[in-house]
Motif scaffolding. Structure first.
Motif, mmCIF file in Angstrom:
data_model
loop_
_atom_site.group_PDB
_atom_site.id
_atom_site.type_symbol
_atom_site.label_atom_id
_atom_site.label_comp_id
_atom_site.label_asym_id
_atom_site.label_seq_id
_atom_site.Cartn_x
_atom_site.Cartn_y
_atom_site.Cartn_z
ATOM 1 N N ALA A 46 74.776 -12.211 2.431
ATOM 2 C CA ALA A 46 74.563 -11.306 3.559
ATOM 3 C C ALA A 46 75.885 -11.021 4.272
ATOM 4 N N TYR A 51 76.004 -7.692 6.578
ATOM 5 C CA TYR A 51 74.737 -7.673 7.309
ATOM 6 C C TYR A 51 74.541 -8.971 8.078
ATOM 7 N N SER A 53 71.478 -11.218 10.611
ATOM 8 C CA SER A 53 70.079 -11.320 11.009
ATOM 9 C C SER A 53 69.983 -12.034 12.348
ATOM 10 N N TYR A 83 67.784 -7.879 8.373
ATOM 11 C CA TYR A 83 69.242 -7.863 8.484
ATOM 12 C C TYR A 83 69.693 -6.440 8.808
#
Length: 214
Positions: A46, A51, A53, A83
């Motif tokens: 990620a 990205y 979250s 995300y």
């Protein structure tokens, strides 16, 4: 070291609890609850894709089913992890990159899978996405490919669509996939502006890096 007696006692307690719940469900005295294990994208994947979250959330859905000729209530606890990524289109910047991974319990009773997601095609899933989000329109299929996620080959379908963000209409791509892992179905959806074509590989890399359970 845990003694064998302790293990057996624990298993007995678990079996008793499960049996009690099923009896209450079958007699109509209470709803039967199924909880999904959470799913997430491996942290480094990620991060490499840009990205982030804000953490998973649980959403409960209650449905009625007919079992042995009588109506019963089932509660499914779904785990959702979203995300986001800020993207600059030149005329404005916003969190236009969105990747969501959902784990939803299969809900098996007497050998029958009751969760309709299990039978959904990617087209039905993207239709569900469209029905849940205002400003998403003109969805049409572009291509399909197969990737491996958690050791399972899964079909990823790419769609083109139009989205309205902050009053601006943006042409976007949507990638959708679904597979089963253990007792849960995993659904992953990635959305990003069409003019940022390099974002496709980021979405696919995150799909390949899904972990379940986490």
């Amino acid at each position: 070291m845990t003694s064998r007696r302790t293990v057996v006692a624990g298993l007995a307690t678990t079996a008793l609890t499960a049996t009690t719940g099923c009896i209450g469900f079958l007699t109509g005295q209470e709803a039967l609850t199924f909880a999904a294990e959470p799913a997430a994208v491996e942290a480094s994947a990620a991060e490499n894709a840009g990205y982030s979250s804000d953490g998973p959330r649980t959403e409960s859905v209650e449905r009625s089913f007919t079992v042995a000729g009588q109506e019963r209530q089932v509660v499914a606890e779904n785990e959702i992890n979203t995300y986001e990524k800020s993207l600059d289109l030149g005329f404005f910047e916003a969190k236009l990159g969105v990747f969501t991974v959902i784990s939803t319990p299969a809900v098996e009773i007497a050998g029958q899978t009751l969760n309709p997601i299990g039978d959904y095609s990617n087209q039905q899933l993207v239709n569900l996405v469209q029905s849940q989000y205002e400003g998403l329109s003109d969805v049409r299929e572009v291509s399909t490919q197969t990737i491996t996620a958690q050791g399972t080959q899964t079909e990823v379908t790419k769609y083109a669509a139009k989205a309205t963000v902050s009053g601006q209409q943006v042409d976007v791509y949507i990638h959708v996939t679904k597979y089963r892992d253990g007792e849960d179905f995993i659904v992953a959806v990635g959305v990003y502006p069409q003019q940022l074509g390099g974002e496709e590989e980021n979405v696919l890399s995150m799909m390949r890096a899904i972990q379940h359970p986490v």
